[in-house]
Design an enzyme around this catalytic site. Structure first.
Site, short mmCIF file in Angstrom:
data_model
loop_
_atom_site.label_atom_id
_atom_site.label_comp_id
_atom_site.label_asym_id
_atom_site.label_seq_id
_atom_site.Cartn_x
_atom_site.Cartn_y
_atom_site.Cartn_z
NE ARG A 175 -3.18 0.29 2.20
CZ ARG A 175 -4.43 1.28 1.79
NH1 ARG A 175 -5.38 0.83 0.72
NH2 ARG A 175 -4.60 2.23 2.06
CG PHE A 189 -2.65 5.43 12.32
CD1 PHE A 189 -3.36 4.36 12.47
CD2 PHE A 189 -3.14 6.90 12.76
CE1 PHE A 189 -4.61 4.17 14.00
CE2 PHE A 189 -3.88 6.95 13.77
CZ PHE A 189 -3.90 5.82 14.83
CD GLU A 190 -2.12 3.20 4.84
OE1 GLU A 190 -1.95 1.96 4.15
OE2 GLU A 190 -3.80 3.66 3.80
CD GLN A 191 5.07 9.83 7.74
OE1 GLN A 191 6.00 10.55 7.33
NE2 GLN A 191 4.18 10.34 8.45
CD GLU A 250 -3.53 7.59 7.15
OE1 GLU A 250 -4.53 6.73 8.11
OE2 GLU A 250 -2.40 7.02 8.35
#
Length: 549
Positions: free
Chosen positions: A351, A374-376, A368
């Site tokens: 991802r 969280f999701e970088q 993000e």
């Protein structure tokens, strides 16, 4: 000579282990994935990164972990024909609680695939595993006391409530027997980072004390029984720079003892190299190694005399020291990332990035924001030098200002600079600067060049130069690229500085709210975010890190 630091840049909490003629050092990685760096050496002089063992979701998932949380203080050991790695995954930083979960993983060799983790306990952080000569195994960690006014950024002694010891049963893979608090620490306080070893019938315990800032120290104690009582070293601290502000290696503490095959004594420690005038350690906490001697009183001392760590110490045998290359050029033709790169928190790499979606490029999928826990999508390498230049080439076609990709000098969500390509409603595609200069708790982005500078179609080269405390960004268009990333820039004369000289010293442990507010290290790398939620990709053709002499 052994030249300190032996592992430059963000490499704290060094646990050292010898197996035959091979030495290994494991260091903390905090929120950076994969977890734990393991370096290898044959001579204690030259070290090579050989493994990051916590590499899959079953072993480590740090999404949601705050800055400076994640993997704290691993301990690497070898017994019964296999390697053991114990580590903490810390889930909270600020406030009274830490939620620190301790695990054990094993492998037949450092380079092999490591096991899924076995949960041990959550009573505190900085675990270690001691293999006694009678075959029993003992688990140690500091105990965290939440009943205190001990908040992140201002640690108070009462929260560090001594060193716990309990037996570990490798068959049932559980702790057994009573839990004993064996060491309350010295008056310096903040006792953590325990490591045990045995010599001539004595159990020797080294701990870290004084917090991980300028008051840090390695404290030593011993006992004839494993559960104490422990008597303090005649000097209390084996290694510290806390009373020597002019020493080149500051913040010295938290390490482990190792012996050479012929009985030579060495001890690792973390350290920092501050820059004037504000004494900020822009390279974070690094790994050092000191030569030690055993005196007739049965205690260990630094060979150099006193507790202050030396920059150069004698190796076991004379050996040529291999200098790091001045320039590290990376393209993205291989199916795996170059070894120095890491990313943040998430084990779900598909991802975040791909090396196959566009051959010869690293594709980052905008996720993000740069402030996300969280999701970088941020792939970066450690800053290893006070003075360096980094460059990258990017192909990116944003259709909204919510999509930004480029080059960043990054510490955490409160301390970062980014040179980004994005879209402006009036100017079209632009190159701009995003700045968050550590003004905790009111950490807001600023934009030193406003909406940015209009950029033509095609690929863009981005660069940054850091010279001690100063950061300058540069950019240039790539002629003939047509967005494909295959054009050529005419030369260095085409580089255009953009924005003011920025305060690179902010990208340090001491930036923002200070030395105990965060304690990782500076990275430089590539990022992409798309807060519209569409996952717009950015393609990076290459990345160069150059040490400026």
């Amino acid at each position: 000579m052994i030249k300190n630091p032996i592992l430059p840049g963000f490499n704290p909490d060094p646990s050292i282990c010898r197996v035959g003629e091979d030495y290994y050092i494991a260091t903390s990685t905090f929120e950076w994935f994969p977890g734990v760096q393991i370096h290898h050496s044959h001579d204690l002089v030259n070290w090579t990164l050989v493994r990051r063992p916590l590499e899959r979701k079953a072993q480590l998932d740090m999404r949601g972990n705050p800055d400076s949380c994640g993997v704290w203080a691993p301990c690497l050991s070898h017994a019964d024909g296999q390697f053991f790695l114990v580590y903490t995954d810390v889930k909270r930083f600020d406030g009274n609680f830490k939620d620190a979960h301790n695990y054990i993983v094993t492998a037949p060799s450092v380079e092999a695939e490591w096991s899924d983790p076995v949960y041990v306990n959550s009573s505190g952080f900085d675990p270690s595993l001691f293999h006694d000569d009678d075959g029993r195994k003992w688990f140690l960690n500091m105990q965290w006391n939440h009943r205190t006014e001990s908040y992140g950024g201002s640690p108070k002694h009462p929260a560090f409530d001594g060193i716990l010891l309990q037996e570990w049963d490798p068959v049932s893979q559980k702790l057994i027997g009573p839990v004993k608090n064996i060491f309350a620490g010295s008056p310096l306080g903040l006792v953590e980072g325990p490591h045990l070893f045995k010599r001539n019938g004595w159990y020797y315990l080294t701990t870290a004390e004084g917090g991980t800032g300028y008051g840090h120290a390695v404290t030593m104690a011993r006992s004839l029984t494993i559960d104490g009582p422990y008597e303090m070293h005649p000097d209390t601290h084996l290694i510290t720079s806390k009373d020597h502000p002019d020493a080149p290696l500051q913040r010295a503490g938290h390490g482990q003892y190792v012996e050479t095959p012929d009985g030579g004594a060495y001890h690792t420690h973390l350290c920092g190299r501050p820059l004037a005038p504000k004494r900020r350690c822009t390279l974070g906490r690094e790994t050092g190694l000191q030569k030690c001697v055993w005196r007739n009183d049965g205690w260990l001392y630094l060979e150099s005399g006193g507790p202050v760590p030396a920059v150069e110490v004698a190796p076991p045998e004379p050996v040529e020291r291999i200098e790091r290359p001045e320039v590290i050029w990376r393209d993205f033709d291989d199916p795996v990332l170059p070894p120095e790169f890491q990313w943040l928190r998430s084990p779900e790499t598909d991802r975040l990035f791909s090396l196959a979606a566009r051959p010869g490029h690293l594709r980052l999928y905008g996720r993000e924001s740069l402030g996300s826990w969280f999701e970088q999508s941020l792939v970066a390498r450690r800053q290893e030098d006070h003075c360096f230049r980094a460059e990258t080439r990017i192909a990116f076609s944003p259709d909204t200002y919510q999509q930004v990709a480029g080059l960043t000098h990054y510490y955490n969500r409160h301390k970062l600079y980014a040179l980004g390509v994005t879209l402006h409603e009036r100017l079209g595609r632009v190159v701009t600067i995003l700045s968050c200069a550590g003004d905790y708790p009111d950490s807001r982005l600023s934009f030193p060049v406003g909406p940015g500078v209009a950029a033509p179609d095609g690929s863009i080269d981005l660069a940054m130069e850091v010279v001690d405390n100063d950061l300058q960004f540069f950019w240039r268009a790539v002629a003939g690229g047509a967005g494909e990333g295959e054009g050529q820039a005419a030369g260095n004369d085409d580089w255009r500085p953009i924005g003011p000289v920025l305060d690179a010293g902010v990208i340090s442990d001491e930036g923002g709210r200070g030395e105990h507010g965060s304690f990782t290290g500076a990275f430089v790398g590539m990022f992409a975010f798309d807060v519209s939620g569409r996952g717009t990709p950015a393609d990076f053709e290459r990345f160069t890190y150059r040490r400026l002499l």
